[in-house]
Design a protein around this motif. Structure first.
Motif, short mmCIF file in Angstrom:
data_model
loop_
_atom_site.label_atom_id
_atom_site.label_comp_id
_atom_site.label_asym_id
_atom_site.label_seq_id
_atom_site.Cartn_x
_atom_site.Cartn_y
_atom_site.Cartn_z
N LEU A 41 25.84 43.07 46.10
CA LEU A 41 27.25 43.42 45.99
C LEU A 41 27.93 43.25 47.35
O LEU A 41 27.28 43.34 48.39
N PRO A 42 29.24 43.01 47.35
CA PRO A 42 29.93 42.84 48.64
C PRO A 42 29.89 44.14 49.45
O PRO A 42 30.16 45.23 48.93
N ASP A 79 25.32 44.63 36.85
CA ASP A 79 26.77 44.67 37.01
C ASP A 79 27.15 44.23 38.42
O ASP A 79 26.46 44.57 39.39
N TRP A 80 28.25 43.50 38.53
CA TRP A 80 28.74 43.10 39.86
C TRP A 80 30.25 42.93 39.83
O TRP A 80 30.87 42.81 38.77
N ALA A 108 40.66 35.57 44.14
CA ALA A 108 39.95 35.58 42.86
C ALA A 108 39.30 36.94 42.68
O ALA A 108 38.60 37.44 43.57
N LEU A 109 39.53 37.56 41.53
CA LEU A 109 38.96 38.86 41.18
C LEU A 109 37.93 38.64 40.08
O LEU A 109 38.25 38.10 39.03
N VAL A 110 36.69 39.07 40.34
CA VAL A 110 35.59 38.80 39.42
C VAL A 110 34.87 40.10 39.11
O VAL A 110 34.63 40.92 40.01
N VAL A 111 34.51 40.31 37.86
CA VAL A 111 33.64 41.40 37.45
C VAL A 111 32.76 40.88 36.33
O VAL A 111 33.21 40.13 35.46
N GLY A 112 31.45 41.20 36.41
CA GLY A 112 30.50 40.69 35.42
C GLY A 112 29.41 41.69 35.13
O GLY A 112 29.22 42.68 35.85
N ASP A 113 28.68 41.42 34.05
CA ASP A 113 27.64 42.33 33.60
C ASP A 113 26.52 41.52 32.96
O ASP A 113 26.72 40.90 31.91
N MET A 168 21.92 38.48 38.27
CA MET A 168 23.28 38.77 38.72
C MET A 168 23.56 38.14 40.07
O MET A 168 24.63 37.56 40.30
N GLY A 169 22.59 38.22 40.99
CA GLY A 169 22.79 37.61 42.30
C GLY A 169 22.99 36.12 42.24
O GLY A 169 23.83 35.56 42.96
N GLN A 170 22.25 35.45 41.35
CA GLN A 170 22.42 33.99 41.22
C GLN A 170 23.78 33.65 40.61
O GLN A 170 24.45 32.70 41.05
#
Length: 716
Positions: A361-362, A389-390, A402-407, A419-421
């Motif tokens: 995560l950042p 989740d990221w 750019a705003l990104v959210v993923g699971d 998730m890291g990839q």
């Protein structure tokens, strides 16, 4: 039969007796209720005799005639009467008759794992419910502690103690469990030494063996009468209170090294152990250890090697240890050492998980022009600290973000690796300035390359602070919520799309207004979905929570961004934490049209001069004439490089925010590189000047070319 229940509090396993002061410094005195007679006997259940003795014949007690003393030992006057007061156990004193007067002690529970038996008269065996007889043990004169003769009590104590030790999951909990289980039931004082540092797994320790005092527990000098403890006078300072050294270096071949190598617990009155005590405790501490069998030194051995030592001590006035107590100490040491070994391994795994999650995560969100950002991340559980989740915020050319959210499905190390990839792929695609729907399409292809069942949801949005617009594409993710400045919360209508990894699907992007003062909330389904509610019920509760929070600050002031994130997480109730939670909040400030200057320049030789004049006029209009010389020089150099290779019009844009930003775009994809020009070169010094004079500068490749930008500080 009635057993006194287990208590978790450190208690002294001493019971009142005739002729003993209730204020005995050995600790609070325990009382047990009068037992009910066992049907058919007329007497309570007597204590069992020494292990290995024969069952008594009818009319006898412990193999001697009724009224006599077991083991053929002549009892002093009154011994038989004292024996009738109750059974005797190890680490306890004979019970006394309960007094009905006002000074009678209040009852309290017995120590963990050792039930208190009802009193019984001597020589009266009784038959239990299973048809077997139970007998009393040896009777001891008043004032003398009597060791426990029943192996069953030892087994119950070891079982309760090991269960308490096993409840710990980290190092401190296991060591504390060992101390609380043994003091004061088994010993008056315990010192636990552990290796410094503790080896992890199969790694071979380097350097000398150093033991550090991890924890020491002693019988507390005072008791709380409100919790059922008998009031006692504060105990006098004991020599045992000074036992213990903070650090000990075990020299190879020393007496302490030999004792630790032997692994088995030993009494400290043995020659080898007595020689090892000064090395472990220091000269002063070793001299304070009571003589006789009142101290046990137990090495703590893990799966591979000795990791420490435990020292069990009893006060001189207490009954000494017996040979069977070495077996008890061995069991306690073995369970504690294996638990410590596993706790160290668990701590290493937890550290790796934390580091993995932290790097995935950042670490800090970027500072972008025209937008403020805040984020939160909560793992599914304390024992599962990593998940799929990221969130991310990626600066783009033209002051966009750019705003990104993923699971990713699951919350394990595998999910975190996937998730890291995917996050790295999304950052790379964002650097190419691809449209949101194209970014999701390439993420879908990447997920299929990673393997089957690599499913994930993702929402990708691009915010432009100049046009006050936001473009959003969704891949099976919960829709974002937009909180307007007036306090109205709106669930944005974004096509859901298929999750990433399905393959063969198309993604659709929508462009919406992003009003200044609005707050966009991107989140994962762990925030709104649980066993107690479905996702749409959770989204509606989130919308209501945002609207209620906005009402607190009024219609003209949006709520503080960090406080808003905390309020959103407060909507989670008990049982709502089934999954990881990633939250990204973006406050749209935007850039006013009056703070933007934009031009098109034809790729000709006169373009640099025209760019200098346009920049000078814009700075004069903004009252920033002090930057004119620097801006004209840098604009001239950057535009000259663009015009040299461009075939289409060159763009020049100036943005006035907290800094002055200049952006020059052309249709050539090759990025300029900073290099040191030679003395004979006529060019090649433009970027060198930009690097020296600008606050920051960079170049970003676009789908239609590139943008070279720089920033200057201003005081206006």
């Amino acid at each position: 039969m009635d057993f006194t229940r287990v208590t978790e509090q450190p208690t002294s396993f001493e019971r009142p007796q005739q002729g003993v002061d209730p204020a005995d410094p050995r600790g609070a005195l325990v009382r047990t209720p009068e037992p009910a007679p066992v049907p058919g006997t007329g007497a309570a259940l007597p204590a069992q005799s020494r292990a290995g003795s024969d069952f008594p014949a009818p009319g006898t007690t412990s193999g001697v005639p009724s009224g006599g003393v077991s083991s053929g030992t002549a009892a002093p006057d009154g011994a038989a009467q004292d024996a009738a007061a109750g059974p005797v156990f190890e680490h306890s004193q004979p019970g006394a008759e309960q007094s009905a007067g006002p000074d009678a002690h209040r009852p309290r529970p017995a120590p963990d794992g050792i039930p208190v038996q009802p009193a019984a008269g001597p020589g009266l065996p009784v038959r239990t419910s299973d048809g077997q007889e139970r007998r009393t043990g040896q009777v001891t004169p008043p004032g003398r502690p009597t060791p426990m003769r029943r192996d069953g009590d030892r087994l119950r104590f070891v079982g309760a103690a090991t269960r308490r030790i096993a409840r710990g999951i980290d190092l401190d909990e296991i060591v504390m469990g060992l101390c609380r289980a043994t003091v004061p039931t088994f010993s008056d004082t315990i010192l636990v030494y552990l290796r410094e540092p503790l080896p992890v797994g199969d790694e071979r320790p380097t350097g000398p063996l150093v033991l550090r005092l991890r924890r020491t527990d002693r019988i507390p000098p005072e008791r709380d009468t409100d919790n059922g403890f008998a009031p006692v006078a504060p105990s006098e300072p004991s020599e045992l209170d000074s036992v213990g050294a903070e650090l000990c270096t075990v020299r190879p071949g020393s007496a302490l090294a030999e004792v630790l190598r032997g692994v088995r617990p030993v009494f400290t009155d043995a020659a080898a152990a007595r020689a090892a005590l000064p090395e472990l405790l220091g000269e002063d501490g070793a001299s304070a250890v009571p003589v006789g069998q009142r101290a046990i030194l137990a090495p703590l051995r893990g799966r591979r090697r000795v990791i420490g030592a435990a020292l069990f001590l009893r006060r001189p006035e207490r009954v000494p240890f017996e040979a069977d107590d070495l077996l008890v100490a061995a069991q306690l040491a073995t369970h504690s050492a294996l638990g410590i070994d596993k706790a160290v391994l668990y701590g290493r795994e937890a550290y790796i998980a934390d580091e993995l999650q932290r790097t995935m995560l950042p670490e800090n969100l970027p500072r972008c022009t025209g937008v403020r950002l805040a984020s939160r991340y909560l793992p599914a559980a304390e024992t599962a600290r990593v998940g799929g989740d990221w969130y991310d915020a990626i600066p783009l050319p033209g002051s966009r973000v750019a705003l990104v959210v993923g699971d990713v499905m699951g919350h394990s190390m595998t999910s975190a690796a996937i998730m890291g990839q995917l996050r790295t792929t999304a950052q790379t695609l964002a650097g190419l300035d691809l449209p949101p729907q194209e970014v999701l399409h390439h993420l879908d292809e990447q997920a299929q390359r990673l393997g089957v069942d690599r499913m994930a949801t993702c929402l990708y949005a691009v915010y432009d602070p100049v046009s006050h617009r936001i473009t959003i594409a969704n891949a099976g993710h919960p829709p974002p919520v937009l909180l307007h400045l007036g306090g109205r919360a709106e669930v944005l209508r974004v096509p859901a799309g298929a999750p990433i990894g399905v393959g063969g699907v198309d993604f659709e992007a929508v462009e919406l207004d992003a009003p200044a003062g609005g707050t966009l909330l991107l989140y994962t389904d762990g925030l709104v979905e649980s066993r107690l509610r479905d996702v749409w019920t959770g989204i509606e509760q989130l919308r209501e929570k945002l609207a209620a929070t906005a009402q607190l600050t009024g219609p003209d002031h949006p709520p503080p961004l960090e406080a808003l994130c905390d309020e959103v997480l407060d909507m989670l109730g008990p049982g709502d934490r089934d999954d990881d939670i990633a939250l990204l909040a973006a406050r749209f400030d935007g850039i006013a049209p009056s703070d933007v200057a934009y031009w098109f320049l034809e790729p000709e030789d006169a373009a640099p001069g025209r760019a200098r004049r346009l920049a000078r006029r814009a700075l004069s209009r903004w009252g920033m004439e002090e930057l004119s010389d620097s801006v004209e020089l840098l604009v001239s150099e950057v535009v000259t490089n663009a015009v040299r290779y461009a075939t289409r019009p060159v763009t020049l844009r100036l943005l006035r925010t907290d800094v002055l930003r200049c952006e020059v775009g052309d249709d050539v994809p090759q990025l300029p590189r900073l290099r040191q020009a030679r003395a004979t070169d006529e060019g090649g010094r433009g970027l060198y000047l930009v690097n020296r004079l600008a606050r920051r500068w960079g170049a970003t490749r676009l789908s239609t070319g590139k943008v070279v930008w720089f920033e200057l500080n201003h005081t206006g």
